[in-house]
Design an enzyme around this catalytic site. Structure first.
Site, PDB file in Angstrom:
ATOM      1  N   GLU A   1     -12.178  -5.125  -5.230  1.00 21.04           N
ATOM      2  CA  GLU A   1     -12.754  -3.770  -5.054  1.00 21.04           C
ATOM      3  C   GLU A   1     -11.994  -2.716  -5.881  1.00 21.04           C
ATOM      4  O   GLU A   1     -12.494  -1.606  -6.079  1.00 21.04           O
ATOM      5  CB  GLU A   1     -12.710  -3.358  -3.573  1.00 21.04           C
ATOM      6  CG  GLU A   1     -13.724  -4.089  -2.701  1.00 21.04           C
ATOM      7  CD  GLU A   1     -13.417  -5.568  -2.538  1.00 21.04           C
ATOM      8  OE1 GLU A   1     -12.237  -5.925  -2.356  1.00 21.04           O
ATOM      9  OE2 GLU A   1     -14.362  -6.384  -2.629  1.00 21.04           O
TER      10      GLU A   1
ATOM     11  N   LEU B   1      11.131 -20.331  -4.285  1.00 19.38           N
ATOM     12  CA  LEU B   1      10.053 -19.474  -3.775  1.00 19.38           C
ATOM     13  C   LEU B   1       8.818 -19.513  -4.680  1.00 19.38           C
ATOM     14  O   LEU B   1       8.936 -19.392  -5.896  1.00 19.38           O
ATOM     15  CB  LEU B   1      10.563 -18.019  -3.714  1.00 19.38           C
ATOM     16  CG  LEU B   1       9.509 -16.970  -3.351  1.00 19.38           C
ATOM     17  CD1 LEU B   1       9.200 -17.013  -1.863  1.00 19.38           C
ATOM     18  CD2 LEU B   1       9.977 -15.568  -3.751  1.00 19.38           C
TER      19      LEU B   1
ATOM     20  N   ARG C   1       1.888  -4.958   6.069  1.00 19.58           N
ATOM     21  CA  ARG C   1       1.174  -3.915   5.311  1.00 19.58           C
ATOM     22  C   ARG C   1       1.978  -2.631   5.391  1.00 19.58           C
ATOM     23  O   ARG C   1       2.349  -2.187   6.480  1.00 19.58           O
ATOM     24  CB  ARG C   1      -0.237  -3.673   5.847  1.00 19.58           C
ATOM     25  CG  ARG C   1      -0.961  -2.625   4.992  1.00 19.58           C
ATOM     26  CD  ARG C   1      -2.427  -2.460   5.307  1.00 19.58           C
ATOM     27  NE  ARG C   1      -3.045  -1.590   4.292  1.00 19.58           N
ATOM     28  CZ  ARG C   1      -4.292  -1.652   3.886  1.00 19.58           C
ATOM     29  NH1 ARG C   1      -5.091  -2.545   4.397  1.00 19.58           N
ATOM     30  NH2 ARG C   1      -4.754  -0.832   2.970  1.00 19.58           N
TER      31      ARG C   1
ATOM     32  N   ASP D   1       0.823  -1.209   0.000  1.00 19.10           N
ATOM     33  CA  ASP D   1       0.000   0.000   0.000  1.00 19.10           C
ATOM     34  C   ASP D   1       0.862   1.266   0.000  1.00 19.10           C
ATOM     35  O   ASP D   1       1.996   1.251   0.494  1.00 19.10           O
ATOM     36  CB  ASP D   1      -0.895  -0.026   1.248  1.00 19.10           C
ATOM     37  CG  ASP D   1      -2.076   0.923   1.132  1.00 19.10           C
ATOM     38  OD1 ASP D   1      -2.309   1.469   0.030  1.00 19.10           O
ATOM     39  OD2 ASP D   1      -2.771   1.122   2.142  1.00 19.10           O
TER      40      ASP D   1
ATOM     41  N   HIS E   1       2.556   3.256  -8.807  1.00 15.04           N
ATOM     42  CA  HIS E   1       2.375   1.819  -9.089  1.00 15.04           C
ATOM     43  C   HIS E   1       3.586   1.278  -9.859  1.00 15.04           C
ATOM     44  O   HIS E   1       4.044   0.165  -9.630  1.00 15.04           O
ATOM     45  CB  HIS E   1       1.101   1.583  -9.897  1.00 15.04           C
ATOM     46  CG  HIS E   1      -0.158   1.963  -9.164  1.00 15.04           C
ATOM     47  ND1 HIS E   1      -0.382   1.606  -7.855  1.00 15.04           N
ATOM     48  CD2 HIS E   1      -1.253   2.672  -9.551  1.00 15.04           C
ATOM     49  CE1 HIS E   1      -1.566   2.073  -7.463  1.00 15.04           C
ATOM     50  NE2 HIS E   1      -2.108   2.726  -8.471  1.00 15.04           N
TER      51      HIS E   1
ATOM     52  N   GLY F   1       0.056   5.445  -4.343  1.00 20.57           N
ATOM     53  CA  GLY F   1      -0.548   6.723  -4.737  1.00 20.57           C
ATOM     54  C   GLY F   1       0.015   7.869  -3.918  1.00 20.57           C
ATOM     55  O   GLY F   1       0.364   8.929  -4.470  1.00 20.57           O
ATOM     56  N   ARG F   2       0.100   7.662  -2.598  1.00 21.19           N
ATOM     57  CA  ARG F   2       0.608   8.736  -1.736  1.00 21.19           C
ATOM     58  C   ARG F   2       2.083   9.006  -1.993  1.00 21.19           C
ATOM     59  O   ARG F   2       2.540  10.141  -1.958  1.00 21.19           O
ATOM     60  CB  ARG F   2       0.364   8.377  -0.256  1.00 21.19           C
ATOM     61  CG  ARG F   2      -1.061   8.688   0.181  1.00 21.19           C
ATOM     62  CD  ARG F   2      -1.399   8.005   1.463  1.00 21.19           C
ATOM     63  NE  ARG F   2      -1.620   6.581   1.254  1.00 21.19           N
ATOM     64  CZ  ARG F   2      -1.628   5.670   2.208  1.00 21.19           C
ATOM     65  NH1 ARG F   2      -1.418   6.023   3.450  1.00 21.19           N
ATOM     66  NH2 ARG F   2      -1.853   4.401   1.924  1.00 21.19           N
TER      67      ARG F   2
ATOM     68  N   GLU G   1       1.065 -13.497  12.215  1.00 21.14           N
ATOM     69  CA  GLU G   1       1.629 -12.329  12.901  1.00 21.14           C
ATOM     70  C   GLU G   1       1.485 -11.129  11.965  1.00 21.14           C
ATOM     71  O   GLU G   1       1.728 -11.240  10.754  1.00 21.14           O
ATOM     72  CB  GLU G   1       3.115 -12.567  13.218  1.00 21.14           C
ATOM     73  CG  GLU G   1       3.345 -13.678  14.217  1.00 21.14           C
ATOM     74  CD  GLU G   1       2.712 -13.384  15.572  1.00 21.14           C
ATOM     75  OE1 GLU G   1       2.752 -12.219  16.013  1.00 21.14           O
ATOM     76  OE2 GLU G   1       2.166 -14.324  16.169  1.00 21.14           O
TER      77      GLU G   1
HETATM   78  C1  FPP Z   1      -2.270   0.151  -3.171  1.00 19.95           C
HETATM   79  O1  FPP Z   1      -1.706   1.431  -3.159  1.00 19.95           O
HETATM   80  C2  FPP Z   1      -1.686  -0.592  -4.260  1.00 19.95           C
HETATM   81  C3  FPP Z   1      -2.375  -1.189  -5.253  1.00 19.95           C
HETATM   82  C4  FPP Z   1      -3.836  -1.192  -5.352  1.00 19.95           C
HETATM   83  C5  FPP Z   1      -1.677  -1.856  -6.364  1.00 19.95           C
HETATM   84  C6  FPP Z   1      -0.450  -2.575  -5.958  1.00 19.95           C
HETATM   85  C7  FPP Z   1       0.326  -2.895  -7.166  1.00 19.95           C
HETATM   86  C8  FPP Z   1       1.670  -2.851  -7.210  1.00 19.95           C
HETATM   87  C9  FPP Z   1       2.527  -2.511  -6.085  1.00 19.95           C
HETATM   88  C10 FPP Z   1       2.378  -3.203  -8.446  1.00 19.95           C
HETATM   89  C11 FPP Z   1       2.160  -4.638  -8.724  1.00 19.95           C
HETATM   90  C12 FPP Z   1       3.131  -5.195  -9.608  1.00 19.95           C
HETATM   91  C13 FPP Z   1       2.958  -6.334 -10.227  1.00 19.95           C
HETATM   92  C14 FPP Z   1       4.106  -6.911 -10.896  1.00 19.95           C
HETATM   93  C15 FPP Z   1       1.684  -7.049 -10.309  1.00 19.95           C
HETATM   94  P1  FPP Z   1      -2.658   2.673  -3.381  1.00 19.95           P
HETATM   95  O2  FPP Z   1      -2.740   2.968  -4.816  1.00 19.95           O
HETATM   96  O3  FPP Z   1      -3.994   2.404  -2.759  1.00 19.95           O
HETATM   97  O4  FPP Z   1      -1.898   3.797  -2.612  1.00 19.95           O
HETATM   98  P2  FPP Z   1      -2.564   4.983  -1.798  1.00 19.95           P
HETATM   99  O5  FPP Z   1      -3.322   4.338  -0.663  1.00 19.95           O
HETATM  100  O6  FPP Z   1      -1.386   5.763  -1.345  1.00 19.95           O
HETATM  101  O7  FPP Z   1      -3.458   5.716  -2.727  1.00 19.95           O
END
Ligand code: FPP
Length: 254
Positions: A81, A145, A202, A34, A51, A37-38, A221
Site C-alpha cells: 500500500e 540471525l 509496533r 512506524d 526514514h 514521518g511524525r 505476542e
Molecule cells: C512507517 O513510518 C515507515 C515506513 C513506511 C518505512 C519504514 C522504513 C524504514 C524504517 C527504513 C528502512 C530501512 C531499510 C534499510 C530498508 P511512517 O512514514 O508511516 O511514519 P508516520 O506514521 O509517522 O508518518
C-alpha cells in the site's frame, strides 16, 4: 552475555525496567517500524529525514537481535500500500535498502547475518532489487540471525495468491480440495520456511496490524510502544523481549 546486556542498558534499563532473562528468547521477532514521518515533523524536518534516521535504527536493532540470539528478525520496510505515497517519498524509500547495504553489508557479514527478502520483486526498481539480491547472495551461507526485509509486502495479496495457487493445483488434478490443510496453504506463503513470529513489535503508538503477516501472527505476542521508530533503542527492544518472556503463551489451550 546477559549480564553484559544488562550493564550496557545502564540508565535506560532503570527507566524502562528492561532486563532480558536467560533462555526463552523469541525465535522470530517481527517489527512494524512506524513513526518516521511524525518523528521528522516534530523536528521540523522533511518526512524522508525520518526514514533516513529509521535506517540507523534498523542497524541498531539488527545487532541487538543478533546478540540476543534471535533467529529471525522481519522488518516491515515497505508495504504493497505504500506505493500510494508521494512519488518522491516512494523513491527515497526505494533507495534506502541500497544505501543501507552499501554501508552495513560488510559488518552484517562479519556478524554472520543472513539477509533475506519477503515481498513482490516485480514492482521494485532495478537498483533496489539488485542491492537486495546481491546481499541475499553474499550472505546465503551465513548461519546467524536471518534479517528478513518485508519489502513490497502485503498480507492480503500473499494469502490471495496462495488461494489461487491451491485452486490451480486442484484444477490441474494435483490435489483434491478435501485434502487441503493449513500446511499446504503455508507452503504457498512468502514466509514459507520461516517460523511464525513469536513477538510483534509496533512503534509510534498505532495499534494496528496494517496488512502485515496476518496469517503468521495468529498466536504471536503483540507489544506496542509510543516511541517513534527513529528513537527506538536497544533498551526498548530489550524491554519488549523482557515482557515477552513474562507472558504465558497458551495457543488456545489452558
Ligand atoms: C512507517 O513510518 C515507515 C515506513 C513506511 C518505512 C519504514 C522504513 C524504514 C524504517 C527504513 C528502512 C530501512 C531499510 C534499510 C530498508 P511512517 O512514514 O508511516 O511514519 P508516520 O506514521 O509517522 O508518518
Amino acid at each position: 552475555m546477559f549480564e553484559r546486556i544488562r550493564s550496557r542498558l545502564g540508565r535506560g534499563s532503570q527507566q524502562t525496567g528492561a532486563a532480558v532473562a536467560e533462555g526463552n528468547i523469541p525465535r522470530h521477532v517481527a517489527i512494524i517500524m512506524d513513526g518516521n514521518g511524525r518523528w521528522a515533523k516534530t523536528r521540523g524536518l522533511p518526512r524522508v529525514a525520518g526514514h533516513h534516521s529509521g535506517m540507523k535504527t534498523v542497524k541498531r536493532i539488527t545487532m541487538a537481535a543478533s546478540e540476543l540470539g534471535v533467529e529471525y528478525l522481519t522488518l516491515y520496510a515497505f508495504s504493497t500500500e505504500n506505493w500510494k505515497r508521494p512519488k518522491a517519498e516512494v523513491e527515497f524509500l526505494m533507495k534506502l535498502p541500497q544505501e543501507f547495504l552499501a554501508i552495513e553489508l560488510d559488518e552484517l557479514i562479519e556478524n554472520n547475518v543472513q539477509v533475506r527478502m519477503m515481498g513482490y520483486k516485480e514492482d521494485l526498481p532495478d537498483y533496489t532489487l539488485d542491492a537486495v539480491e546481491q546481499a541475499v547472495r553474499r550472505t546465503a551461507g551465513n548461519t546467524g540471525l536471518v534479517l528478513n526485509f518485508a519489502l513490497n509486502y502485503g498480507s492480503r495479496k500473499e494469502m490471495t495468491d496462495a488461494v489461487r495457487m491451491l485452486c490451480e493445483d486442484a484444477a490441474a488434478g494435483l490435489i483434491r480440495p478435501e485434502e487441503i490443510t493449513e500446511k499446504h496453504f503455508e507452503a504457498r506463503l512468502l514466509s514459507n520456511g520461516i517460523p511464525d513470529p513469536d513477538l510483534l513489535i509496533r512503534t509510534s503508538g498505532e495499534l494496528r496490524i496494517s496488512n502485515f503477516m496476518m496469517w503468521q501472527l495468529a498466536y504471536s505476542e503483540l507489544w506496542f510502544t509510543d516511541v517513534y521508530w527513529p528513537e527506538f533503542t536497544e533498551a526498548h527492544f530489550h524491554e519488549a523481549i523482557g515482557e515477552y518472556q513474562r507472558r504465558t503463551r497458551r495457543y488456545g489451550g489452558l
